[in-house]
Design a protein around this motif. Structure first.
Motif, PDB file in Angstrom:
ATOM      1  N   THR A   3       4.043   1.465   8.791  1.00 56.87           N
ATOM      2  CA  THR A   3       4.729   2.756   8.908  1.00 56.87           C
ATOM      3  C   THR A   3       4.929   3.330   7.506  1.00 56.87           C
ATOM      4  OG1 THR A   3       6.936   1.798   8.723  1.00 56.87           O
ATOM      5  CG2 THR A   3       6.006   1.968  10.957  1.00 56.87           C
ATOM      6  N   ALA A  54      13.202   9.541   8.929  1.00 57.72           N
ATOM      7  CA  ALA A  54      12.014  10.405   8.985  1.00 57.72           C
ATOM      8  C   ALA A  54      10.721   9.627   8.732  1.00 57.72           C
ATOM      9  CB  ALA A  54      12.145  11.536   7.970  1.00 57.72           C
ATOM     10  N   SER A  55      10.824   8.511   8.015  1.00 61.29           N
ATOM     11  CA  SER A  55       9.637   7.725   7.687  1.00 61.29           C
ATOM     12  C   SER A  55       9.395   6.584   8.683  1.00 61.29           C
ATOM     13  CB  SER A  55       9.751   7.168   6.260  1.00 61.29           C
ATOM     14  OG  SER A  55      10.843   6.268   6.162  1.00 61.29           O
ATOM     15  N   GLN A 103       2.425  12.159   2.928  1.00 56.39           N
ATOM     16  CA  GLN A 103       2.948  12.017   4.281  1.00 56.39           C
ATOM     17  C   GLN A 103       4.443  12.337   4.318  1.00 56.39           C
ATOM     18  OE1 GLN A 103       2.007   8.288   6.187  1.00 56.39           O
ATOM     19  NE2 GLN A 103       2.972   8.902   8.106  1.00 56.39           N
ATOM     20  N   LEU A 104       5.200  11.852   3.326  1.00 54.27           N
ATOM     21  CA  LEU A 104       6.637  12.140   3.282  1.00 54.27           C
ATOM     22  C   LEU A 104       6.872  13.638   3.086  1.00 54.27           C
ATOM     23  CD1 LEU A 104       9.557  11.171   3.351  1.00 54.27           C
ATOM     24  CD2 LEU A 104       9.407  10.819   0.874  1.00 54.27           C
ATOM     25  N   VAL A 107       6.470  15.467   6.221  1.00 54.82           N
ATOM     26  CA  VAL A 107       7.600  15.328   7.139  1.00 54.82           C
ATOM     27  C   VAL A 107       8.747  16.233   6.697  1.00 54.82           C
ATOM     28  CG1 VAL A 107       9.385  13.709   7.924  1.00 54.82           C
ATOM     29  CG2 VAL A 107       7.010  12.972   7.836  1.00 54.82           C
TER      30      VAL A 107
END
Length: 140
Positions: A3, A54-55, A103-104, A107
């Motif tokens: 993840t 969120a991650s 990716q962060l 988000v």
């Protein structure tokens, strides 16, 4: 596949990044005026929980939503961009891989519409007197 939470290094690594990021923001004259009345320990706890959740981590963010939190702050597009630059600089300093950074940011990016109130490149604007901070939270 791991993840994003795992690729970021888990809660301890997220906490270290948030600590550095908040200190970086405090030293950034482009945005630090917006944090003038902020409860910094509360901000750090909320950011850690928010990024952790969120991650894909085990945390639960229990703060106000982004629109409510930033309503009346007068955050400009330039200030939002400066904050993102500070976050990227912190992630670079900690060696966060580019794909995990992207990716962060992917988000967090959609939150822009709930945070930015002024489509202006201006930075360093003061926090409006009328802005209401979140109520204090008891430290556990």
């Amino acid at each position: 596949m791991d993840t994003l939470y795992e690729r970021l290094g888990g809660k301890d690594a997220i906490t270290a990044v948030v600590d550095d990021f908040v200190a970086r923001c405090a030293g950034d004259n482009r945005i630090n005026g917006k944090f003038a009345r902020t409860d910094i320990p509360r901000l750090k706890r909320m950011l850690v929980d928010q990024v952790c959740q969120a991650s894909g981590g085990p945390c639960t963010y229990q703060g106000r939503d982004m629109r409510e939190t930033h309503d009346g702050m007068g955050v400009t597009a330039g200030e939002f961009d400066a904050l993102v630059e500070d976050l990227v600089a912190t992630m670079n300093q900690f060696g966060v891989p580019k794909d995990a950074q992207d990716q962060l940011l992917g988000v967090l990016g959609p939150m822009r519409g709930d945070i930015v109130e002024e489509e202006s490149s201006e930075t360093g604007t003061p926090l409006p007197e009328a802005y209401q901070n979140a109520p204090p939270v008891a430290v556990a």
